[in-house]
Design a protein around this motif. Structure first.
Motif, PDB file in Angstrom:
ATOM      1  N   ILE A 197      44.113  53.208  40.241  1.00  0.00           N
ATOM      2  CA  ILE A 197      44.816  51.630  40.208  1.00  0.00           C
ATOM      3  C   ILE A 197      45.648  50.635  40.208  1.00  0.00           C
ATOM      4  CG2 ILE A 197      43.458  49.530  40.394  1.00  0.00           C
ATOM      5  CD1 ILE A 197      41.360  51.000  39.258  1.00  0.00           C
ATOM      6  N   CYS A 198      47.095  50.881  41.633  1.00  0.00           N
ATOM      7  CA  CYS A 198      47.835  50.344  41.253  1.00  0.00           C
ATOM      8  C   CYS A 198      47.672  48.340  41.412  1.00  0.00           C
ATOM      9  CB  CYS A 198      49.030  51.051  42.077  1.00  0.00           C
ATOM     10  SG  CYS A 198      49.110  50.577  43.223  1.00  0.00           S
ATOM     11  N   GLY A 199      47.144  47.992  41.804  1.00  0.00           N
ATOM     12  CA  GLY A 199      47.276  46.705  42.483  1.00  0.00           C
ATOM     13  C   GLY A 199      45.669  46.079  42.640  1.00  0.00           C
ATOM     14  N   ILE A 200      45.630  44.934  42.484  1.00  0.00           N
ATOM     15  CA  ILE A 200      44.627  43.597  42.176  1.00  0.00           C
ATOM     16  C   ILE A 200      44.684  42.409  42.887  1.00  0.00           C
ATOM     17  CG2 ILE A 200      43.901  43.772  39.524  1.00  0.00           C
ATOM     18  CD1 ILE A 200      41.106  43.813  40.587  1.00  0.00           C
ATOM     19  N   GLY A 201      44.226  41.730  44.497  1.00  0.00           N
ATOM     20  CA  GLY A 201      44.481  40.856  44.237  1.00  0.00           C
ATOM     21  C   GLY A 201      43.309  39.784  44.990  1.00  0.00           C
ATOM     22  N   TRP A 202      42.921  38.660  45.051  1.00  0.00           N
ATOM     23  CA  TRP A 202      41.963  38.668  45.582  1.00  0.00           C
ATOM     24  C   TRP A 202      41.952  36.886  45.376  1.00  0.00           C
ATOM     25  CZ3 TRP A 202      42.883  39.367  40.003  1.00  0.00           C
ATOM     26  CH2 TRP A 202      42.864  38.512  39.466  1.00  0.00           C
ATOM     27  N   VAL A 203      40.386  35.946  46.447  1.00  0.00           N
ATOM     28  CA  VAL A 203      40.350  34.788  46.300  1.00  0.00           C
ATOM     29  C   VAL A 203      39.198  34.859  46.553  1.00  0.00           C
ATOM     30  CG1 VAL A 203      40.542  32.850  48.489  1.00  0.00           C
ATOM     31  CG2 VAL A 203      42.272  34.754  48.504  1.00  0.00           C
ATOM     32  N   THR A 204      38.107  33.877  45.573  1.00  0.00           N
ATOM     33  CA  THR A 204      37.309  33.549  45.760  1.00  0.00           C
ATOM     34  C   THR A 204      36.771  32.061  45.627  1.00  0.00           C
ATOM     35  OG1 THR A 204      37.112  33.501  43.433  1.00  0.00           O
ATOM     36  CG2 THR A 204      36.615  35.549  44.517  1.00  0.00           C
ATOM     37  N   GLY A 205      35.515  31.946  45.690  1.00  0.00           N
ATOM     38  CA  GLY A 205      35.636  30.354  45.883  1.00  0.00           C
ATOM     39  C   GLY A 205      36.019  29.953  43.781  1.00  0.00           C
ATOM     40  N   ALA A 206      36.606  30.718  43.186  1.00  0.00           N
ATOM     41  CA  ALA A 206      36.532  29.997  42.106  1.00  0.00           C
ATOM     42  C   ALA A 206      38.246  30.695  41.766  1.00  0.00           C
ATOM     43  CB  ALA A 206      36.218  30.940  40.243  1.00  0.00           C
ATOM     44  N   GLY A 207      38.662  30.995  43.014  1.00  0.00           N
ATOM     45  CA  GLY A 207      40.194  30.697  43.058  1.00  0.00           C
ATOM     46  C   GLY A 207      41.031  31.954  43.337  1.00  0.00           C
ATOM     47  N   PHE A 208      42.016  32.334  43.679  1.00  0.00           N
ATOM     48  CA  PHE A 208      42.659  33.212  43.643  1.00  0.00           C
ATOM     49  C   PHE A 208      44.149  33.285  42.857  1.00  0.00           C
ATOM     50  CE2 PHE A 208      44.878  29.521  45.948  1.00  0.00           C
ATOM     51  CZ  PHE A 208      45.891  29.433  45.767  1.00  0.00           C
ATOM     52  N   GLY A 209      43.911  34.402  43.015  1.00  0.00           N
ATOM     53  CA  GLY A 209      45.361  35.341  42.098  1.00  0.00           C
ATOM     54  C   GLY A 209      45.440  37.299  41.860  1.00  0.00           C
ATOM     55  N   TRP A 210      46.175  37.725  41.127  1.00  0.00           N
ATOM     56  CA  TRP A 210      46.541  38.752  41.412  1.00  0.00           C
ATOM     57  C   TRP A 210      46.401  39.408  40.285  1.00  0.00           C
ATOM     58  CZ3 TRP A 210      49.262  34.960  43.584  1.00  0.00           C
ATOM     59  CH2 TRP A 210      51.127  35.243  42.913  1.00  0.00           C
ATOM     60  N   GLY A 211      46.283  40.674  39.473  1.00  0.00           N
ATOM     61  CA  GLY A 211      46.191  41.358  38.188  1.00  0.00           C
ATOM     62  C   GLY A 211      47.362  40.555  37.155  1.00  0.00           C
ATOM     63  N   ASP A 218      34.652  38.694  53.286  1.00  0.00           N
ATOM     64  CA  ASP A 218      33.513  38.125  53.448  1.00  0.00           C
ATOM     65  C   ASP A 218      34.134  36.182  53.596  1.00  0.00           C
ATOM     66  OD1 ASP A 218      31.378  38.724  55.462  1.00  0.00           O
ATOM     67  OD2 ASP A 218      31.384  39.866  53.430  1.00  0.00           O
ATOM     68  N   LEU A 219      34.227  35.288  54.776  1.00  0.00           N
ATOM     69  CA  LEU A 219      34.067  34.211  54.156  1.00  0.00           C
ATOM     70  C   LEU A 219      32.488  33.121  53.902  1.00  0.00           C
ATOM     71  CD1 LEU A 219      35.417  33.073  58.075  1.00  0.00           C
ATOM     72  CD2 LEU A 219      36.237  32.445  55.562  1.00  0.00           C
ATOM     73  N   ASP A 220      32.909  32.558  53.685  1.00  0.00           N
ATOM     74  CA  ASP A 220      31.366  31.541  53.666  1.00  0.00           C
ATOM     75  C   ASP A 220      30.339  31.931  54.510  1.00  0.00           C
ATOM     76  OD1 ASP A 220      31.751  29.782  51.194  1.00  0.00           O
ATOM     77  OD2 ASP A 220      32.859  29.279  52.493  1.00  0.00           O
ATOM     78  N   VAL A 221      29.139  31.920  54.644  1.00  0.00           N
ATOM     79  CA  VAL A 221      28.613  32.363  55.847  1.00  0.00           C
ATOM     80  C   VAL A 221      28.203  30.428  56.586  1.00  0.00           C
ATOM     81  CG1 VAL A 221      25.621  32.224  56.652  1.00  0.00           C
ATOM     82  CG2 VAL A 221      26.792  33.296  54.285  1.00  0.00           C
ATOM     83  N   PRO A 222      28.629  30.734  58.118  1.00  0.00           N
ATOM     84  CA  PRO A 222      27.985  29.578  58.710  1.00  0.00           C
ATOM     85  C   PRO A 222      27.262  28.678  58.698  1.00  0.00           C
ATOM     86  CG  PRO A 222      29.024  31.255  59.903  1.00  0.00           C
ATOM     87  CD  PRO A 222      28.180  31.746  57.942  1.00  0.00           C
ATOM     88  N   ASP A 246      28.976  30.788  44.130  1.00  0.00           N
ATOM     89  CA  ASP A 246      28.484  30.568  45.303  1.00  0.00           C
ATOM     90  C   ASP A 246      29.285  29.085  46.020  1.00  0.00           C
ATOM     91  OD1 ASP A 246      26.725  32.144  45.348  1.00  0.00           O
ATOM     92  OD2 ASP A 246      25.177  30.793  43.726  1.00  0.00           O
ATOM     93  N   LEU A 247      30.387  29.243  45.571  1.00  0.00           N
ATOM     94  CA  LEU A 247      31.729  27.504  45.304  1.00  0.00           C
ATOM     95  C   LEU A 247      32.279  27.750  46.752  1.00  0.00           C
ATOM     96  CD1 LEU A 247      33.251  26.985  41.442  1.00  0.00           C
ATOM     97  CD2 LEU A 247      31.810  25.882  43.165  1.00  0.00           C
ATOM     98  N   PRO A 248      32.421  26.685  48.027  1.00  0.00           N
ATOM     99  CA  PRO A 248      33.311  27.015  48.313  1.00  0.00           C
ATOM    100  C   PRO A 248      34.462  28.068  48.407  1.00  0.00           C
ATOM    101  CG  PRO A 248      33.103  24.680  48.317  1.00  0.00           C
ATOM    102  CD  PRO A 248      32.454  25.984  47.582  1.00  0.00           C
ATOM    103  N   LEU A 249      34.584  28.533  49.706  1.00  0.00           N
ATOM    104  CA  LEU A 249      36.377  29.428  49.308  1.00  0.00           C
ATOM    105  C   LEU A 249      37.062  28.529  49.380  1.00  0.00           C
ATOM    106  CD1 LEU A 249      35.783  32.571  51.560  1.00  0.00           C
ATOM    107  CD2 LEU A 249      36.354  32.331  49.327  1.00  0.00           C
ATOM    108  N   PRO A 250      38.394  28.758  48.742  1.00  0.00           N
ATOM    109  CA  PRO A 250      39.920  27.211  48.429  1.00  0.00           C
ATOM    110  C   PRO A 250      40.232  27.424  50.623  1.00  0.00           C
ATOM    111  CG  PRO A 250      40.573  29.206  47.726  1.00  0.00           C
ATOM    112  CD  PRO A 250      38.774  29.335  48.035  1.00  0.00           C
TER     113      PRO A 250
END
Lengths: 376, 252
Positions: free
Chosen positions: B5-19, B171-175, B29-33
């Motif tokens: 594993i040489c990289g990890i990145g994310w976007v969630t309701g809690a924020g976004f970033g990388w390793g 996945d986006l928030d459920v419509p 369950d928070l809405p996405l930024p």
């Protein structure tokens, strides 16, 4: 690597309820493209599609289930240890249309996992299933994935089910993109002017040679090689130099351990859009030089069936290898100059053992699969 | 076969970033930024503003992953493949597009929106942005562990289909119209997996498949994507001081 056999193949298309009717129809140069009655088409570029009777939504239920009934009623038993891979771009899109129009429908039908559960239950399978969504190359990649699982020894058998409907959702989109032919599509014709949509499904049962022998099943053909690549150029248009398709075919040739000279026939994507068909001809000239390999497209006979296209074409490819004949390119009147010698309005003989089937799609996706004739 | 594993990145309701940036990845369950171009790319990007929200989400997570893996910049196209698992795919875009179809009998259907009504569309944008020419597929799965894409990428690496793969979820928030019938925790997360050992100490460890289809990280079986991400980022914490000291002690 283990040998991967296709032991059962079935297809439902606008030309009929089984693979035999598809084969007879395309060999006779017939087309299922005709005026649509499922929804109003007055504001679109055309009113034509290749469609199947009885696939309208009923009682709020997606027509995809009626398609699957037609497809699987004619498909033999599947081993309980088989894995399930499906290919569909839009699944129950007609249910979404119902809900958007304020009509009764079940929202839970919309996630593709619902179709996977439906099919697992129908086949009596216990292992998890996956759906491949790679635009119009979905089912080619699904069959490649199935072959890879068997070749690597991770599965003894995989059933691949490919399906997509003609929906107003998709119809309107291709019309808005100016991609629909106003008449009937003419793949690889020098005056081609766009695609015609179609609907259909295919089911394929892949097995290791060992399991096929144990089960006493016929071997319709061997999946000898596969490849997939992105041309990383444009979301809706192919790379003009065919780089993604070339890379895919070279991977498939390498996996099959054969030279380009051993490819005896090609089932091209052949959508009849100006850019797709030219890209394919460029790619095949790069790959095969001036050698004229028999090539065809079935889109003029059954329309572009989207995520089901590759599966239907692979099923038909098995018939081609069995009979030693490649069907005509229905709809083509005068071949594109660079396709002369490849393409024909008549059936062509196949002199060899290897059959190449390719598809390309939105998102820059390209995929290639090589079938080998089973030695008698 | 072990993949690194040489990289990890994310976007969630809690924020976004990388390793390597630090911070944790947690699905909530928070809405996405609402992602802007500046959140993702330091330089102007003419295409980002025109993309669907689903595409922005997936592309952002892939960008952060490649940045973390030092693979963001490129000169020649690279045969890196991508597998993305999604439950609802581009459903939000589908609904938005279909509203344009309902107007005027389809005569005002939006071609720009239609181009984003495939679940794999963001992979095409990622391929263009980063020159990725490997196979790129979106998958839907029945397994609930969230590991399907990673397992598939490991299978591709083992078969020699590619030397480097990106795998994850999007996945986006459920419509709103579907919240009563579908539940999920929205967000996107990708891992970069490679067959080549890291050239410098550190990294996030290795993953491999068991014979029964399970997933092992650093020799320990993991049963969920959440568990894998926790283990991966915990490993990062352990190796960070060493990396930091190495940098400080470097003659550069």
């Amino acid at each position: 690597m283990r040998e991967v056999c296709i032991c059962a193949a079935h297809a439902v298309t606008g030309l009929g309820p089984d693979l035999e009717s598809l084969w007879r129809g395309v060999m006779a140069g017939e087309s299922a493209i005709r005026p649509l009655t499922r929804f109003a088409t007055g504001r679109y570029l055309t009113g034509n599609a290749s469609w199947i009777e009885g696939l309208e939504t009923k009682n709020g239920r997606s027509g995809i289930f009626a398609l699957l009934d037609q497809l699987l009623d004619g498909f033999g038993p599947v081993p309980a240890n088989a894995a399930l891979i499906t290919a569909s771009t839009k699944g129950c899109v007609d249910t979404m249309e119902l809900l958007q129009a304020g009509l009764p429908g079940n929202p839970a039908e919309i996630p593709m996992e619902n179709l996977l559960h439906h099919l697992s239950a129908r086949f009596g399978l216990t292992s998890p299933g996956i759906n491949i969504n790679a635009a119009c190359a979905s089912s080619t990649i699904a069959v490649a994935r199935a072959a890879s699982q068997i070749a690597a020894g991770r599965s003894e058998a995989v059933v691949v089910v490919c399906m997509d409907l003609v929906s107003e959702f998709v119809f309107s989109g291709f019309s808005a993109l100016q991609a629909l032919s106003a008449e009937v599509c003419r793949p690889f014709d020098r005056n081609r002017n766009g695609l015609t949509l179609g609907e259909g499904g295919a089911a394929l049962l892949l097995m290791s040679r060992e399991q096929a022998v144990r089960k006493g099943l016929p071997v319709l053909g061997i999946v000898a090689g596969w490849g997939a690549a992105n041309d990383a150029t444009h979301i809706t248009a192919p790379a003009r130099d065919g780089c993604g398709l070339i890379q895919s075919v070279r991977q498939a040739l390498k996996r099959a351990d054969i030279e380009p000279e051993q490819v005896a026939a090609i089932s091209a994507h052949g959508t009849a859009t100006v850019y797709n068909d030219q890209m394919e001809l460029t790619a095949f000239r790069t790959l095969f030089g001036e050698r004229c390999i028999p090539m065809h497209s079935i889109k003029g006979a059954i329309g572009h069936t989207l995520g089901a296209a590759g599966g239907i074409e692979i099923a038909l490819g098995l018939k081609c290898l069995e009979s030693g004949q490649l069907p005509p390119t229905v709809g083509m009147l005068e071949p594109e100059e660079s396709g002369e010698g490849f393409l024909s309005r008549s059936a062509q003989p196949i002199n060899g053992h290897y059959f190449l089937s390719t598809n390309s799609g939105f998102g820059g996706v390209n995929a290639a699969l090589i079938l080998r004739r089973e030695e008698m | 076969m072990n993949a690194h594993i040489c990289g990890i990145g994310w976007v969630t309701g809690a924020g976004f970033g990388w390793g390597k940036q630090g911070g944790d990845c947690s699905f909530s369950d928070l809405p996405l930024p609402h992602l802007t171009r500046k959140d993702v790319f330091p330089e102007p990007n003419q295409r980002f503003g025109r993309m669907s929200d689903y595409t922005k989400l997936g592309l952002a997570a892939i960008t952060f992953t490649l940045r973390d893996a030092d693979l963001e910049t490129w000169v020649e196209k690279r045969p890196i493949g991508v597998v993305a698992s999604t439950r609802l795919g581009c459903l939000a875009t589908d609904l938005e597009y279909h509203r344009t179809v309902l107007l005027n009998g389809g005569g005002l259907a939006s071609p720009n929106l239609f181009a984003y009504t495939l679940a794999n569309c963001f992979l095409g944008d990622a391929a263009i942005q980063f020159g990725l020419t490997g196979s790129s597929v979106a998958i839907n799965e029945t397994d609930v562990d969230g590991l399907g894409a990673i397992k598939m990428a490991l299978e591709d690496l083992a078969m020699g289909e590619a030397d480097t793969m990106l795998a994850g979820i999007c996945d986006l928030d459920v419509p709103d119209a579907f919240v009563d019938s579908i539940s999920l925790r929205p967000g996107a997360l990708f891992l970069a997996l490679t067959t080549a050992p890291p050239s410098i100490p550190g990294g996030y460890g290795t993953v491999s498949l068991t014979e029964d289809g399970g997933l092992i990280h650093n020799g320990i079986k993991t049963n969920s994507l959440t568990g894998l991400v926790l283990a991966v980022l915990a490993g990062r914490t352990a190796v960070q001081p060493t990396q930091h000291n190495t940098t400080l002690d470097s003659p550069e």
